[in-house]
Design an enzyme around this catalytic site. Structure first.
Site, short mmCIF file in Angstrom:
data_model
loop_
_atom_site.label_atom_id
_atom_site.label_comp_id
_atom_site.label_asym_id
_atom_site.label_seq_id
_atom_site.Cartn_x
_atom_site.Cartn_y
_atom_site.Cartn_z
N GLU A 23 2.88 0.29 3.33
CA GLU A 23 2.25 -0.41 4.35
C GLU A 23 2.23 -1.81 3.60
O GLU A 23 1.94 -1.93 2.48
CB GLU A 23 0.87 0.10 4.63
N HIS B 210 0.82 -1.13 0.15
CA HIS B 210 0.18 0.02 0.33
C HIS B 210 0.96 1.39 0.10
O HIS B 210 1.33 1.62 1.07
CB HIS B 210 -0.83 0.04 1.18
N1 LIG Z 1 -5.66 7.98 -4.39
C1 LIG Z 1 -4.92 7.49 -3.20
O1 LIG Z 1 -4.78 8.45 -2.76
C2 LIG Z 1 -4.39 6.20 -3.19
C3 LIG Z 1 -3.60 5.76 -1.79
C4 LIG Z 1 -3.19 4.43 -1.72
C5 LIG Z 1 -3.78 3.55 -2.42
N2 LIG Z 1 -4.56 3.83 -3.61
C6 LIG Z 1 -5.32 2.59 -4.12
O2 LIG Z 1 -4.66 2.57 -5.25
C7 LIG Z 1 -5.66 1.94 -6.30
C8 LIG Z 1 -5.76 2.93 -7.34
O3 LIG Z 1 -6.02 4.16 -6.95
P1 LIG Z 1 -5.83 5.57 -7.92
O4 LIG Z 1 -6.11 6.68 -6.97
O5 LIG Z 1 -4.37 5.43 -8.75
O6 LIG Z 1 -7.17 5.43 -8.77
P2 LIG Z 1 -7.27 5.95 -10.30
O7 LIG Z 1 -8.83 6.15 -10.39
O8 LIG Z 1 -6.37 7.47 -10.48
O9 LIG Z 1 -6.63 5.05 -11.25
C9 LIG Z 1 -7.07 3.60 -11.40
C10 LIG Z 1 -6.73 3.27 -12.84
O10 LIG Z 1 -7.20 1.81 -12.84
C11 LIG Z 1 -7.56 1.62 -14.07
N3 LIG Z 1 -8.20 0.46 -14.26
C12 LIG Z 1 -9.71 0.07 -14.42
N4 LIG Z 1 -9.96 -1.07 -14.61
C13 LIG Z 1 -8.82 -1.53 -14.99
C14 LIG Z 1 -8.41 -2.81 -15.39
N5 LIG Z 1 -9.41 -3.94 -15.48
N6 LIG Z 1 -6.97 -3.26 -15.58
C15 LIG Z 1 -6.17 -2.26 -15.74
N7 LIG Z 1 -6.43 -0.84 -15.21
C16 LIG Z 1 -7.67 -0.71 -14.98
C17 LIG Z 1 -8.37 3.21 -14.56
O11 LIG Z 1 -8.39 3.00 -16.07
C18 LIG Z 1 -7.53 3.85 -13.88
O12 LIG Z 1 -6.56 4.47 -14.79
C19 LIG Z 1 -6.94 1.87 -5.53
O13 LIG Z 1 -6.99 0.36 -5.19
C20 LIG Z 1 -6.80 2.84 -4.44
O14 LIG Z 1 -7.60 2.43 -3.47
C21 LIG Z 1 -5.13 5.21 -3.58
#
Ligand SMILES: NC(=O)c1ccc[n+]([C@@H]2O[C@H](COP(=O)([O-])OP(=O)(O)OC[C@H]3O[C@@H](n4cnc5c(N)ncnc54)[C@H](O)[C@@H]3O)[C@@H](O)[C@H]2O)c1
Length: 286
Positions: A156, A144
């Protein structure tokens, strides 16, 4: 298990906020990176974000132009899932949706070598449930990363029901090689970080919605009063309101009423105001 010393290339699934940041830190550590997303313009946007971030580092003299070029060259973007087949370690950073993550892990399980470790960057979802979509649950682990990945030091490491001790130590080693510092959490809802952070953000949104103070004063009060760098509404915009809502809904489902998402958070997500990434959340960014 593919050992640390045998890892040359990292597959990253998802080129959004977190995926492109993970690709950047992996490439900066010297790994070849294959960054996958479902549409070419999303992959291109992810790549441009890395380029912008590297250019800022060059302008601050934190790296040379030629180092930045080498890092850019190590990242390949793709929309073809099969291009991940040669990777030695995979990190999934797609949307926070259990069905989508399970589909991705099923596909990764079929695509990459049997001994490759599969990590998920999920904020709150169960590593054990994600791992159950594969035939290699012992090789599935949570990594994480924090947002923005190139700047935030912490990772994490989350231990699923079947994750082996070797896999946990590999995840720590790899994160440290990316220049990060780590801690371990059991696979319980929200792990350490979001179990505590999400209700803080949610309560900030409720306080605003219930007229306790203006957005600016809630953020200012928490910054000046508790010495955090961002207040809850500013931080929610930074993380993405959809990401906050998904995380809070998972915590609510698993842990009950104290995590019920604020009404205003649901309303903002419904209108598509997701924070910085859509140029409007609680604040405007255009
Ligand atoms: N944004 C934050 O602050 C944060 C922090 C830690 C963890 N996360 C976790 O990280 C992950 C991504 O979050 P994010 O903020 O980057 O979201 P985001 O919406 O910016 O990006 C997610 C991406 O996943 C892609 N996607 C969707 N379906 C897909 C598939 N089948 N195959 C490949 N790509 C696919 C989307 O097109 C998008 O580009 C989530 O699980 C989120 O909970 C986010």
């Amino acid at each position: 298990m593919r050992e640390f010393d045998c890892i040359d290339s990292i597959g990253v699934v998802g080129a959004g906020t977190m995926g492109n940041g993970i690709a950047q830190v992996a490439a900066t550590a010297g790994y070849d990176v294959i960054m996958h997303d479902i549409e070419q313009d999303i992959v291109d946007h992810g790549y441009e974000t890395v380029e912008d971030s590297l250019s800022r580092l060059v302008s601050k003299e934190a790296m040379t132009e030629s180092e930045a070029d080498d890092i850019r060259d190590r990242i390949t973007g793709t929309t073809e899932f099969d291009d991940l087949c040669g990777c030695d370690f995979a990190i999934e950073a797609a949307v926070e949706d259990m069905d989508i993550k399970q589909d991705i892990f099923e596909d990764l399980d079929e695509t990459v070598d049997d001994e490759v470790v599969l990590a998920t960057n999920t904020s709150t979802l169960s590593i054990t449930t994600i791992a159950s979509a594969t035939e290699r649950a012992e090789l599935v682990v949570g990594m994480h990363f924090m947002n923005p990945v190139p700047l935030m030091k912490g990772v994490e490491v989350v231990v699923g029901e079947k994750t082996t001790a070797d896999v946990v130590s590999l995840a720590h080693d790899l994160a440290e090689c990316f220049g990060k510092e780590t801690w371990t959490s059991d696979d319980k809802p929200g792990f350490v970080s979001n179990r505590i952070l999400m209700p803080w953000i949610n309560e900030g949104i409720r306080a605003y919605d219930e007229g306790v103070a203006s957005m600016q004063d809630i953020d200012r009060g928490m910054k000046l009063g508790t010495n955090v760098p961002m207040g809850p509404l500013e931080l929610a915009d930074h993380i993405g309101l959809d990401v906050c809502l998904d995380a809070t809904e998972t915590l609510y489902e698993e842990l009950g009423d104290r995590y019920k998402p604020a009404y205003l958070l649901k309303r903002k997500v419904a209108t598509g105001d997701l924070g910085k990434k859509t140029e409007a959340g609680f604040y405007r960014y255009d």
